[in-house]
Design an enzyme around this catalytic site. Sequence first.
Site, PDB file in Angstrom:
ATOM      1  N   GLU A 154      21.422  29.708  50.109  1.00 31.13           N
ATOM      2  CA  GLU A 154      22.177  29.454  48.872  1.00 31.13           C
ATOM      3  C   GLU A 154      21.251  28.692  47.929  1.00 31.13           C
ATOM      4  OE1 GLU A 154      25.320  30.041  47.287  1.00 31.13           O
ATOM      5  OE2 GLU A 154      24.158  28.968  45.786  1.00 31.13           O
TER       6      GLU A 154
ATOM      7  N   CYS B 158      34.234  29.749  43.237  1.00 33.07           N
ATOM      8  CA  CYS B 158      35.599  29.257  43.415  1.00 33.07           C
ATOM      9  C   CYS B 158      35.652  27.740  43.523  1.00 33.07           C
ATOM     10  CB  CYS B 158      36.223  29.902  44.654  1.00 33.07           C
ATOM     11  SG  CYS B 158      37.871  29.282  44.985  1.00 33.07           S
TER      12      CYS B 158
ATOM     13  N   CYS C  41      38.062  28.516  40.549  1.00 31.34           N
ATOM     14  CA  CYS C  41      39.459  28.262  40.930  1.00 31.34           C
ATOM     15  C   CYS C  41      39.803  26.780  41.120  1.00 31.34           C
ATOM     16  CB  CYS C  41      39.803  28.958  42.248  1.00 31.34           C
ATOM     17  SG  CYS C  41      38.966  30.513  42.503  1.00 31.34           S
TER      18      CYS C  41
ATOM     19  N   LYS D 220      39.227  24.461  38.013  1.00 32.59           N
ATOM     20  CA  LYS D 220      40.174  24.987  37.010  1.00 32.59           C
ATOM     21  C   LYS D 220      41.592  24.528  37.312  1.00 32.59           C
ATOM     22  CE  LYS D 220      42.436  28.321  37.857  1.00 32.59           C
ATOM     23  NZ  LYS D 220      42.115  29.729  37.841  1.00 32.59           N
TER      24      LYS D 220
ATOM     25  N   TYR E 165      32.021  22.654  53.069  1.00 33.64           N
ATOM     26  CA  TYR E 165      31.420  23.994  53.230  1.00 33.64           C
ATOM     27  C   TYR E 165      30.107  23.918  54.017  1.00 33.64           C
ATOM     28  CZ  TYR E 165      34.694  26.921  50.792  1.00 33.64           C
ATOM     29  OH  TYR E 165      35.816  27.641  50.479  1.00 33.64           O
TER      30      TYR E 165
ATOM     31  N   TYR F 185      41.848  36.454  32.207  1.00 35.48           N
ATOM     32  CA  TYR F 185      42.296  35.315  33.011  1.00 35.48           C
ATOM     33  C   TYR F 185      41.701  34.006  32.494  1.00 35.48           C
ATOM     34  CZ  TYR F 185      43.527  37.867  37.462  1.00 35.48           C
ATOM     35  OH  TYR F 185      44.065  38.628  38.453  1.00 35.48           O
ATOM     36  N   ILE F 186      40.351  33.992  32.397  1.00 38.48           N
ATOM     37  CA  ILE F 186      39.665  32.712  32.193  1.00 38.48           C
ATOM     38  C   ILE F 186      39.961  32.158  30.799  1.00 38.48           C
ATOM     39  CG2 ILE F 186      37.401  31.590  32.103  1.00 38.48           C
ATOM     40  CD1 ILE F 186      36.451  33.511  34.268  1.00 38.48           C
TER      41      ILE F 186
ATOM     42  N   GLU G 289      43.635  30.998  30.621  1.00 39.35           N
ATOM     43  CA  GLU G 289      43.879  29.773  31.395  1.00 39.35           C
ATOM     44  C   GLU G 289      43.293  28.560  30.689  1.00 39.35           C
ATOM     45  OE1 GLU G 289      44.167  31.588  35.935  1.00 39.35           O
ATOM     46  OE2 GLU G 289      42.262  30.755  35.293  1.00 39.35           O
TER      47      GLU G 289
ATOM     48  N   ARG H  96      40.170  40.208  20.861  1.00 41.00           N
ATOM     49  CA  ARG H  96      39.835  41.365  20.019  1.00 41.00           C
ATOM     50  C   ARG H  96      40.923  42.439  19.985  1.00 41.00           C
ATOM     51  NH1 ARG H  96      34.973  44.206  23.591  1.00 41.00           N
ATOM     52  NH2 ARG H  96      36.198  44.572  25.470  1.00 41.00           N
TER      53      ARG H  96
ATOM     54  N   THR I 117      38.880  35.317  44.974  1.00 40.42           N
ATOM     55  CA  THR I 117      38.401  34.629  46.179  1.00 40.42           C
ATOM     56  C   THR I 117      39.017  35.146  47.480  1.00 40.42           C
ATOM     57  OG1 THR I 117      37.716  32.644  45.068  1.00 40.42           O
ATOM     58  CG2 THR I 117      38.437  32.361  47.325  1.00 40.42           C
TER      59      THR I 117
ATOM     60  N   HIS J 297      70.299  28.801  45.418  1.00 42.00           N
ATOM     61  CA  HIS J 297      70.883  28.325  44.170  1.00 42.00           C
ATOM     62  C   HIS J 297      70.853  26.806  44.088  1.00 42.00           C
ATOM     63  CE1 HIS J 297      73.399  28.711  40.639  1.00 42.00           C
ATOM     64  NE2 HIS J 297      74.185  27.779  41.118  1.00 42.00           N
TER      65      HIS J 297
ATOM     66  N   GLU K 258      66.034  32.890  42.098  1.00 41.44           N
ATOM     67  CA  GLU K 258      67.238  33.565  42.614  1.00 41.44           C
ATOM     68  C   GLU K 258      67.575  34.802  41.766  1.00 41.44           C
ATOM     69  OE1 GLU K 258      71.210  31.724  42.097  1.00 41.44           O
ATOM     70  OE2 GLU K 258      70.190  30.149  40.966  1.00 41.44           O
TER      71      GLU K 258
HETATM   72  P1  NDP Z   1      38.189  39.565  32.193  1.00 34.61           P
HETATM   73  O1  NDP Z   1      37.404  40.796  32.413  1.00 34.61           O
HETATM   74  O2  NDP Z   1      39.481  39.374  32.872  1.00 34.61           O
HETATM   75  O3  NDP Z   1      38.438  39.369  30.643  1.00 34.61           O
HETATM   76  C1  NDP Z   1      37.436  39.475  29.693  1.00 34.61           C
HETATM   77  C2  NDP Z   1      38.058  39.347  28.318  1.00 34.61           C
HETATM   78  O4  NDP Z   1      37.034  39.289  27.329  1.00 34.61           O
HETATM   79  C3  NDP Z   1      38.939  40.530  27.963  1.00 34.61           C
HETATM   80  O5  NDP Z   1      40.028  40.039  27.236  1.00 34.61           O
HETATM   81  C4  NDP Z   1      38.026  41.404  27.126  1.00 34.61           C
HETATM   82  O6  NDP Z   1      38.706  42.169  26.175  1.00 34.61           O
HETATM   83  C5  NDP Z   1      37.225  40.347  26.397  1.00 34.61           C
HETATM   84  N1  NDP Z   1      35.898  40.831  25.983  1.00 34.61           N
HETATM   85  C6  NDP Z   1      35.012  41.543  26.715  1.00 34.61           C
HETATM   86  N2  NDP Z   1      33.888  41.775  25.992  1.00 34.61           N
HETATM   87  C7  NDP Z   1      34.090  41.221  24.769  1.00 34.61           C
HETATM   88  C8  NDP Z   1      33.310  41.120  23.608  1.00 34.61           C
HETATM   89  N3  NDP Z   1      32.090  41.651  23.531  1.00 34.61           N
HETATM   90  N4  NDP Z   1      33.829  40.470  22.548  1.00 34.61           N
HETATM   91  C9  NDP Z   1      35.065  39.922  22.614  1.00 34.61           C
HETATM   92  N5  NDP Z   1      35.854  39.974  23.685  1.00 34.61           N
HETATM   93  C10 NDP Z   1      35.361  40.610  24.779  1.00 34.61           C
HETATM   94  O7  NDP Z   1      37.164  38.403  32.550  1.00 34.61           O
HETATM   95  P2  NDP Z   1      37.328  36.874  32.805  1.00 34.61           P
HETATM   96  O8  NDP Z   1      35.987  36.346  32.438  1.00 34.61           O
HETATM   97  O9  NDP Z   1      38.514  36.287  32.140  1.00 34.61           O
HETATM   98  O10 NDP Z   1      37.561  36.797  34.378  1.00 34.61           O
HETATM   99  C11 NDP Z   1      36.678  37.429  35.298  1.00 34.61           C
HETATM  100  C12 NDP Z   1      37.370  37.731  36.605  1.00 34.61           C
HETATM  101  O11 NDP Z   1      37.533  36.537  37.325  1.00 34.61           O
HETATM  102  C13 NDP Z   1      38.768  38.319  36.474  1.00 34.61           C
HETATM  103  O12 NDP Z   1      38.744  39.697  36.375  1.00 34.61           O
HETATM  104  C14 NDP Z   1      39.442  37.841  37.703  1.00 34.61           C
HETATM  105  O13 NDP Z   1      39.303  38.811  38.716  1.00 34.61           O
HETATM  106  C15 NDP Z   1      38.705  36.584  38.097  1.00 34.61           C
HETATM  107  N6  NDP Z   1      39.523  35.396  37.829  1.00 34.61           N
HETATM  108  C16 NDP Z   1      40.704  35.221  38.462  1.00 34.61           C
HETATM  109  C17 NDP Z   1      41.502  34.114  38.217  1.00 34.61           C
HETATM  110  C18 NDP Z   1      42.805  33.965  38.914  1.00 34.61           C
HETATM  111  O14 NDP Z   1      43.034  34.623  39.908  1.00 34.61           O
HETATM  112  N7  NDP Z   1      43.720  33.127  38.411  1.00 34.61           N
HETATM  113  C19 NDP Z   1      41.072  33.086  37.275  1.00 34.61           C
HETATM  114  C20 NDP Z   1      39.817  33.369  36.659  1.00 34.61           C
HETATM  115  C21 NDP Z   1      39.082  34.472  36.933  1.00 34.61           C
HETATM  116  P3  NDP Z   1      39.370  43.602  26.510  1.00 34.61           P
HETATM  117  O15 NDP Z   1      40.659  43.276  27.225  1.00 34.61           O
HETATM  118  O16 NDP Z   1      39.609  44.203  25.161  1.00 34.61           O
HETATM  119  O17 NDP Z   1      38.400  44.342  27.341  1.00 34.61           O
END
Ligand code: NDP
Length: 451
Positions: A34, A42, A47, A50, A98, A177-178, A181, A198, A310, A434, A439
């Site tokens: 590593e 994570c 995760c 966050k 870890y 997601y990110i 959140e 966008r 994860t 309840h 529910e």
């Molecule tokens: P995502 O792929 O989920 O989202 C990326 C976002 O950025 C989309 O809204 C996308 O738009 C937008 N985007 C992409 N390219 C551009 C650009 N050039 N200009 C402007 N907007 C853009 O990625 P994340 O980084 O949010 O997360 C990565 C992964 O991490 C997730 O898929 C998920 O699996 C994991 N994750 C899970 C979490 C959880 O379980 N709670 C928490 C955080 C991450 P568009 O929709 O139009 O493509």
Amino acid sequence: MSFDYDLFVIGGGSGGVRAARVAAQEGVKVALAEEDRYGGTCVIRGCVPKKLMVFASEYSGMVEDAQAYGWDIKAGDFSWDAFKGKLHAELDRLEGIYRNILKNNGVESFDQRAKLADAHTVELADGTRKTAKHILIATGGWPTVPEFPGSELAITSNEIFHLDELPESILIVGGGYIASEFAGIMNGLGVKTTQFYRGPQILRGFDEEARGVVAEGMAEAGVNLQVNTNVTEMRQEGGKIRVIDTHGNEHLFDKVMYATGRAPNADSLGLEELGVERGRNGAIVVDAYSQTGVPSVFAVGDVTDRVNLTPVAIREGMAFVETVFKGNPTSPDHDLIPTAIFTQPEMGTVGLSEEEAAAQEPIEVYSTSFKPMQQSFAGRAQKVLMKLVVSKATRKVLGCHIVAPGAGEMIQLAGIAVKMGATKEDFDRTVAVHPTMSEELVTLKTPVRFT
Ligand code: NDP
């Protein structure tokens, strides 16, 4: 031919550490390299920190709620320094755990970068070469920022946990997601938060009605959510960043965070030289058993860009050990994975969205949106959503979507029923607990829509 190890794992995140541990417990000789911190995305920059930031950010609203319930309390100031100190101490503690998992199970670890020299040889950054019968790549992913004038001014989710101070204002770009959140987190911590997405609605790919309720709740909570908007240019202006958007409008922010997706961490690993195929987004191409085209080389987790979560990487790592070291070919099950998005409001989801299900077969949609008791008493406007998407033919619940406080906890349990193939009638014959929000999932009487 004899090798230094039976298994050499590259990458000490969720997938890699789990595979190394369970393989070692089978009596297999294992090493792991590593280059950064143990625990991976994570634990170190995803995760875990966050979720701790979500918890921190939710206390601001709790004080107001407590006042509404009759408590004579006032919110003081949030100290980023105090929180950050505790946060990083906790991450250090987890990293130690870890490392100990590996040590206690007899896995030899190398704190340096490793790459493939040939199908059975790993070369460490200091030039040392180690041979192994099997090599597992579990190097994860990395945030990507698109290139445009000023894009170097953006931070990503990697840096957000290390800010010297909380900004007064932040722009978060992205609608996944990110981004969603962190918009909630920053807003809850008192930062003036703007989110650009966008497209027309955040959280593309999730159930449309559920995304709508999340977006509405976020806006109500104070996030300035601007859809159909992107950045064209950024310029440093004193301590601030001037942002020009696609409508030609200009804004000033203290910080800009990009969360526009992640890319597999597979560059400079020697893959091309070895003929290991890379696919969409640079991901390592693997079969159903996580094996690459080079039979001794396997890959699990985000570096394969299958389902980037994860618990999925962990399952993939365990299925790999089952297949390779326990003589029990097992492919990880990627079907009906429950997941939570820790937006504010929180969303939990399993199975098909209404839109996906309707495209597949005739369905009935059961859905209710209401103000929950606890928040409603406190005078909050935020609504929750409980929704089931049901197959007309089989009566099976194809999808369950929850937007509510604690939705992540709820969907874990509803996910068991959906995974077992529960029908709408199975939900109906379960007695309600309840008074709770969930529910409603067992008392949904009439479809609101059908196709
Ligand atoms: P995502 O792929 O989920 O989202 C990326 C976002 O950025 C989309 O809204 C996308 O738009 C937008 N985007 C992409 N390219 C551009 C650009 N050039 N200009 C402007 N907007 C853009 O990625 P994340 O980084 O949010 O997360 C990565 C992964 O991490 C997730 O898929 C998920 O699996 C994991 N994750 C899970 C979490 C959880 O379980 N709670 C928490 C955080 C991450 P568009 O929709 O139009 O493509």
